[in-house]
Design a protein around this motif. Sequence first.
Motif, PDB file in Angstrom:
ATOM      1  N   PHE A 184       0.834  -1.205   0.000  1.00 36.69           N
ATOM      2  CA  PHE A 184       0.000   0.000   0.000  1.00 36.69           C
ATOM      3  C   PHE A 184       0.868   1.254   0.000  1.00 36.69           C
ATOM      4  N   VAL A 185       1.817   1.304   0.923  1.00 43.25           N
ATOM      5  CA  VAL A 185       2.627   2.527   1.050  1.00 43.25           C
ATOM      6  C   VAL A 185       3.396   2.793  -0.241  1.00 43.25           C
ATOM      7  N   THR A 186       3.999   1.749  -0.807  1.00 44.79           N
ATOM      8  CA  THR A 186       4.772   1.903  -2.041  1.00 44.79           C
ATOM      9  C   THR A 186       3.888   2.414  -3.173  1.00 44.79           C
ATOM     10  N   ARG A 187       2.745   1.745  -3.329  1.00 45.97           N
ATOM     11  CA  ARG A 187       1.860   2.109  -4.436  1.00 45.97           C
ATOM     12  C   ARG A 187       1.264   3.500  -4.248  1.00 45.97           C
ATOM     13  N   TYR A 188       0.884   3.807  -3.011  1.00 49.71           N
ATOM     14  CA  TYR A 188       0.273   5.111  -2.740  1.00 49.71           C
ATOM     15  C   TYR A 188       1.248   6.236  -3.092  1.00 49.71           C
ATOM     16  N   LEU A 189       2.489   6.069  -2.663  1.00 51.15           N
ATOM     17  CA  LEU A 189       3.477   7.119  -2.919  1.00 51.15           C
ATOM     18  C   LEU A 189       3.821   7.212  -4.401  1.00 51.15           C
ATOM     19  N   GLU A 190       3.901   6.067  -5.078  1.00 51.94           N
ATOM     20  CA  GLU A 190       4.167   6.086  -6.525  1.00 51.94           C
ATOM     21  C   GLU A 190       3.049   6.791  -7.281  1.00 51.94           C
ATOM     22  N   GLU A 191       1.822   6.448  -6.939  1.00 55.76           N
ATOM     23  CA  GLU A 191       0.673   7.069  -7.620  1.00 55.76           C
ATOM     24  C   GLU A 191       0.618   8.565  -7.339  1.00 55.76           C
ATOM     25  N   LEU A 192       0.907   8.923  -6.082  1.00 56.69           N
ATOM     26  CA  LEU A 192       0.873  10.331  -5.706  1.00 56.69           C
ATOM     27  C   LEU A 192       1.865  11.141  -6.525  1.00 56.69           C
ATOM     28  N   GLN A 193       3.074  10.586  -6.673  1.00 64.57           N
ATOM     29  CA  GLN A 193       4.109  11.284  -7.458  1.00 64.57           C
ATOM     30  C   GLN A 193       3.710  11.376  -8.925  1.00 64.57           C
TER      31      GLN A 193
END
Length: 162
Positions: A113-122
Motif C-alpha cells: 500500500f505505502v509503495t503504491r500510494y506514494l508512486e501514484e501520488l508522485q
Amino acid sequence: MTMLEIVSEWMRLMNMQFDDLRRPCTVLKEPFAGYFPEPFLAQTHYVVVPQMPVPAYQFLEQHGLTDLFNRDVAGLTLNNTYYLLPSVENNLRVHFHELVHVAQWQRLGVEGFVTRYLEELQAAGYDKMPLERMAYDLDAQYEAGGPVVNVPEVVNERLSAG
Ligand SMILES: [Zn+2]
C-alpha cells in the motif's frame, strides 16, 4: 532505515499511542450494512483526534510529501485504523472513504500500500491517483444510495484487475 521502515514504525507508534481511544467500526454496521461485512468492521477501528498525526517534517520534505499533509485532510488511514477530526466524526461518507482505504491496505499489505500510494501520488497527484479515485468513487456511490456492493470484494477485484 528505509523510507518504508520509517513509515511502518511511525504508523505502529501512532496506532499504539492512540490505542486507548480507538473505537471499533462495528458501531457503523447498520448504516454500512451490505457494504462492509461485520467481521471486517470488527477488526477495524477509528480514533477521533484534535489534530491529524503528521510524520516529522524533515521526512515529509525528503519524500515530497509536504503537499499531502498540508491539505486539510479530515481523515487518515493507517492500516486497520483511521483517524478523524472532530468536524467529521459523524460524517458517514468520510468513514466510508477511510474504510475503502482500510480494504486497500488489507489487499496490498503495508509495504504494497505505502509503495503504491506514494508512486501514484508522485505520478498522478492526489486528485487523479487511482487509489484515491477508487475511494472517492465508492464513497460517492454510498452517498447516492447505492447500488450496494461488498466493498472489500470490489476493492480486491479492482486491485487485481489493474
Ligand atoms: Zn482518501
